[in-house]
Write an enzyme that holds these catalytic residues in place. Structure first.
Site, PDB file in Angstrom:
ATOM      1  N   PRO A   2       0.827  -1.210   0.000  1.00 31.73           N
ATOM      2  CA  PRO A   2       0.000   0.000   0.000  1.00 31.73           C
ATOM      3  C   PRO A   2       0.861   1.259   0.000  1.00 31.73           C
ATOM      4  O   PRO A   2       1.847   1.355   0.723  1.00 31.73           O
ATOM      5  CB  PRO A   2      -0.812  -0.107   1.291  1.00 31.73           C
ATOM      6  N   GLU A   3       0.512   2.207  -0.853  1.00 22.29           N
ATOM      7  CA  GLU A   3       1.192   3.500  -0.877  1.00 22.29           C
ATOM      8  C   GLU A   3       0.284   4.546  -0.238  1.00 22.29           C
ATOM      9  O   GLU A   3      -0.821   4.249   0.195  1.00 22.29           O
ATOM     10  CB  GLU A   3       1.538   3.864  -2.323  1.00 22.29           C
TER      11      GLU A   3
END
Ligand SMILES: [Zn+2]
Length: 277
Positions: A2-3
């Protein structure tokens, strides 16, 4: 992994679903890796705490804890704590009914007064859980809030490639590989350029492009928030369309030149050799 936009979307979904609920009890698994604070400390901070809010700081999910209305009548107010969750590569926070089958690799279960459970599941165990009592701050600047002058100052005199500087969490918090590539493409800047060689107008283009891609990705994820936090958690998530990331050899969407992939400090970088200088 996840960014920033994914973490923002997840934090918003959790805030919608959990704010106001009270953590009745906590179970922690026996694997030591996910626990960055001592288990007893985590349990003490979380049990009987009211979830006052959930937000993103860098790539961390910060759960602000208050006292539950019941507990505050009996006990002296304790110091306000925060529960910090970093999802690592594969970490997920799932809201589930207790009857739902417990996924493999569940490392923490928070039982809530509403009858639901908040579960932390992480097969690869790069995720981290911690509690802090003095206010959590990410090391780098917040990319969606930093002023242009501060942003430009981060890269001044920096000899590393601009791509590496964007990924340096001590400079900017939460920018990962995908959105760094996408921002550099939109700004027309090659990933290998030395950070210090960027002109002020190039830095301004990069500053605007980075905010733009992050905001677009957050908007794309926002519509599927409820899917993400349900019990299976991996429902289709992002409609955000990559222009260069992961498109090696495919035609550039602007000029049709094949997108190139190179490796910079062990991380892949994608760019259009024609559009980016
Ligand atoms: Zn191009």
């Amino acid at each position: 992994m996840p960014e920033l936009p994914e973490v923002e979307t997840i934090a918003r979904g959790l805030a919608q679903n959990l704010t106001g609920d009270v953590i009745e009890s906590v179970w922690l698994g026996s694997k030591p890796e996910p626990l960055k604070s001592r288990p007893g400390e985590i349990v003490r901070a979380l049990e009987q705490a009211r979830i006052a809010g959930v937000r993103r700081v860098g790539k961390h999910i910060v759960v602000d804890l208050g006292l539950s209305p019941l507990a505050s009548r009996h006990k002296k107010p304790k110091q306000r704590a925060q529960w910090i969750v970093h999802l690592g590569m594969t970490g997920r926070l799932l809201i589930a009914n207790p009857g739902h089958e417990l996924p493999k690799h569940t490392h923490a279960i928070l039982r809530l007064r509403s009858g639901r459970e908040l579960r932390f599941v992480d097969p690869r165990r790069f995720g981290r859980l911690a509690v802090v009592r003095h206010g959590f701050a990410a090391p780098g600047a917040e990319p969606l809030e930093v002023s242009f002058d501060s942003f430009a100052g981060l890269f001044h005199k920096r000899k590393t490639p601009i791509k590496s500087a964007l990924l340096n969490q001590g400079l900017l918090s939460g920018v990962g590989n995908i959105y760094a590539d996408e921002a550099l493409f939109r700004a027309g800047i090659r990933p290998r350029r030395r950070a210090a060689s960027l002109t002020r107008s190039e830095l301004k283009r990069l500053y605007d492009a980075l905010k733009e891609v992050l905001r677009e990705a957050i908007a794309a994820g926002g519509s599927s928030v409820s899917d993400y936090v349900d019990s299976n958690g991996d429902a289709g998530f992002f409609q955000f369309q990559h222009r260069v990331y992961g498109r090696e050899g495919e035609p550039c969407l602007v000029c049709k030149t094949p997108v190139k992939r190179i490796v910079i400090s062990g991380r892949s970088a994608h760019y259009c050799p024609n559009c980016q200088k």
